[in-house]
Design a protein around this motif. Structure first.
Motif, PDB file in Angstrom:
ATOM      1  N   ARG A 134       0.829  -1.213   0.000  1.00 44.57           N
ATOM      2  CA  ARG A 134       0.000   0.000   0.000  1.00 44.57           C
ATOM      3  C   ARG A 134       0.859   1.257   0.000  1.00 44.57           C
ATOM      4  NH1 ARG A 134      -1.663   3.280   4.003  1.00 44.57           N
ATOM      5  NH2 ARG A 134      -1.148   1.860   5.719  1.00 44.57           N
ATOM      6  N   LEU A 149       2.257   2.132  -3.300  1.00 39.87           N
ATOM      7  CA  LEU A 149       1.270   2.750  -4.194  1.00 39.87           C
ATOM      8  C   LEU A 149       1.006   4.206  -3.814  1.00 39.87           C
ATOM      9  CD1 LEU A 149      -1.239  -0.217  -4.505  1.00 39.87           C
ATOM     10  CD2 LEU A 149       0.430   0.549  -6.214  1.00 39.87           C
ATOM     11  N   HIS A 150       0.979   4.505  -2.515  1.00 33.70           N
ATOM     12  CA  HIS A 150       0.844   5.907  -2.095  1.00 33.70           C
ATOM     13  C   HIS A 150       2.022   6.734  -2.599  1.00 33.70           C
ATOM     14  CE1 HIS A 150      -2.673   5.305   0.317  1.00 33.70           C
ATOM     15  NE2 HIS A 150      -2.077   4.552   1.234  1.00 33.70           N
ATOM     16  N   ALA A 168      -6.302  -0.109  -2.457  1.00 36.24           N
ATOM     17  CA  ALA A 168      -5.291   0.691  -3.159  1.00 36.24           C
ATOM     18  C   ALA A 168      -4.959   0.087  -4.518  1.00 36.24           C
ATOM     19  CB  ALA A 168      -4.043   0.811  -2.299  1.00 36.24           C
ATOM     20  N   GLN A 190      -7.769   0.646  -6.922  1.00 38.07           N
ATOM     21  CA  GLN A 190      -7.752   2.023  -7.410  1.00 38.07           C
ATOM     22  C   GLN A 190      -6.658   2.232  -8.441  1.00 38.07           C
ATOM     23  OE1 GLN A 190      -7.213   6.532  -5.584  1.00 38.07           O
ATOM     24  NE2 GLN A 190      -8.043   4.926  -4.271  1.00 38.07           N
ATOM     25  N   ALA A 191      -5.498   1.588  -8.233  1.00 40.49           N
ATOM     26  CA  ALA A 191      -4.369   1.783  -9.140  1.00 40.49           C
ATOM     27  C   ALA A 191      -4.536   1.038 -10.453  1.00 40.49           C
ATOM     28  CB  ALA A 191      -3.075   1.337  -8.454  1.00 40.49           C
ATOM     29  N   ILE A 220      -9.186   4.723   3.791  1.00 40.10           N
ATOM     30  CA  ILE A 220      -8.398   4.521   2.577  1.00 40.10           C
ATOM     31  C   ILE A 220      -9.262   4.157   1.367  1.00 40.10           C
ATOM     32  CG2 ILE A 220      -6.671   2.974   1.531  1.00 40.10           C
ATOM     33  CD1 ILE A 220      -5.234   3.102   4.325  1.00 40.10           C
ATOM     34  N   LEU A 241      -5.167   7.904  -3.597  1.00 42.70           N
ATOM     35  CA  LEU A 241      -3.889   7.395  -3.100  1.00 42.70           C
ATOM     36  C   LEU A 241      -2.941   8.522  -2.709  1.00 42.70           C
ATOM     37  CD1 LEU A 241      -3.370   4.460  -5.613  1.00 42.70           C
ATOM     38  CD2 LEU A 241      -3.930   4.290  -3.187  1.00 42.70           C
TER      39      LEU A 241
END
Length: 415
Positions: A256, A259-260, A327, A330-331, A390, A395
């Motif tokens: 995670r 990715l952030h 996450a 979302q990515a 989250i 992100l």
């Protein structure tokens, strides 16, 4: 059927769980300053030393609550800042004590793990515009970057004595993981993109180099030259902060955070491996951690062949699993991550969420009954609360900044 992640109704359920966790958390306010360890019933353990990491985490939690517009959270943030600038602060040598009680500091060692949480708490409080938070953040960043940052290795060192004159030989990845989180939060709060380069160096070393080289089983413990100590604490495998072997929940958390970082840097500017490595860490956690021993749930740790060692189920691992799945969905838009997300929230609802006692059961045994092998009580709500936020936030920027910018999805019922 639409994935839960795409529905306002699930977002409203998450919002309700956020509020339930915040309500439970209020009892942690320690009358002498900071936030107390809560027992299973949610009662503060006022006879225990007050822990810096708990005080920082709960200050962060209440800052998120304040940014969501929850009345009463702002004064609790101020209570945390008062403790961090008061009873926890070493006015003589700088930095913060790891634990305090009525007689003063109980531990004079200064560790990167706790100091990273000071940065996180101060960042979130600064975004919430609480008095004294910006000055606290400036000092906390200075200490983290001047005392703990090892520029040669691109990592943070672990532990100093009180006067910053003696550095312990041990090096640890857990402190570096939370330093990445803190640097991301501080960069969002201050607009200082240089902090992202420190985070990138850590993530490159841990995720792209160490994890990849060990079949995604991240080594946690090292000597002063950053050589892995793979047998460290083999005789104490259930250590709460330095367990033997590889920690499944950290693979999910690193996925995670990677990715952030990728989002904070910008997808075009971030290294191309960040998404692939996040996927690989997630896949390894599912393959070696999820329901591998005959019962639902994530095992706590595995050995270097991927065999379970400590089979207790930790609430924070399940929380990080949902957050990592959200996450990655979302990515990538990959529906498989949305399906895992739903599987793990069903699991959390069945075995971890305590509708009567409040909060979540922190630890379960291999048959999903309450356990205290590693952790006793319910000391904080940091992982659980973040798991409710989250999935509803982008992100980047970091959580507090995103809340402050009004980026929380479906915060109200749509007309």
């Amino acid at each position: 059927m639409r994935p839960w992640l795409d529905t306002p109704s699930h977002a409203r359920w998450l919002e309700g769980e956020s509020d339930r966790l915040l309500a439970f958390s209020r009892a942690s306010r320690h009358p002498d300053g900071g936030f107390a360890w809560l027992d299973d019933a949610g009662d503060p353990q006022l006879d225990r030393p007050v822990q810096l990491w708990i005080t920082c985490r709960m200050t962060h939690v209440f800052a998120l609550g304040a940014l969501m517009g929850r009345p009463g959270c702002g004064p609790l943030v101020d209570h945390g800042i008062d403790a961090l600038t008061g009873r926890f602060h070493d006015d003589e040598h700088s930095g913060w004590y790891a634990a305090v009680d009525d007689d003063g500091p109980r531990s004079e060692q200064k560790t990167a793990y706790e100091h990273a949480f000071v940065v996180l708490a101060a960042s979130s409080a600064a975004v919430a515009r609480r008095p004294g938070a910006e000055a606290l953040l400036a000092e906390a960043l200075e200490v983290l970057l001047t005392r703990f940052w090892d520029d040669e290795h691109g990592m943070v060192v672990e532990e100093w004595d009180r006067s910053w004159s003696s550095l312990d030989r041990y090096r640890g990845v857990n402190a570096n993981m939370h330093s990445v989180e803190a640097l991301l939060a501080a960069s969002s709060a201050t607009g200082d993109d240089r902090l992202l380069q420190h985070a990138l160096r850590i993530v490159t070393r841990v995720v792209h180099d160490l994890a990849r080289a060990h079949e995604w089983r991240i080594p946690e413990h090292f000597d002063e030259q950053w050589r892995p100590l793979l047998e460290y604490n083999a005789d104490a495998p259930a250590h709460p902060f330095r367990p033997y072997g590889a920690t499944i929940g950290h693979w999910l958390e690193w996925a995670r955070l990677t990715l952030h970082l990728r989002a904070a840097l910008g997808e075009d500017a971030a290294p191309g491996w960040t998404l692939d490595d996040a996927r690989s860490l997630f896949d390894a956690a599912v393959r070696e951690g999820w329901s591998v021993d005959g019962a639902p749930g994530f095992v706590y740790t595995v050995d270097w062949a991927g065999r379970p060692v400590v089979r207790e189920r930790m609430h924070w691992v399940a929380a990080e699993a949902t957050a990592a799945a959200a996450a990655l969905h979302q990515a990538t838009g990959d529906v498989a991550y949305a399906q895992w997300y739903q599987t793990w929230w069903d699991h959390i609802a069945e075995v971890f969420i305590d509708p009567r006692g409040g909060s979540w059961r922190h630890e379960l045994d291999p048959s999903n009954q309450p356990s205290a092998l590693v952790w006793a009580g319910r000391p904080d709500t940091y992982h659980a609360l973040q798991a409710t936020l989250i999935p509803r936030l982008p992100l980047a920027p970091a959580l507090a900044t995103a809340l402050g910018e009004g980026l929380l999805r479906w915060a109200r019922r749509r007309p």
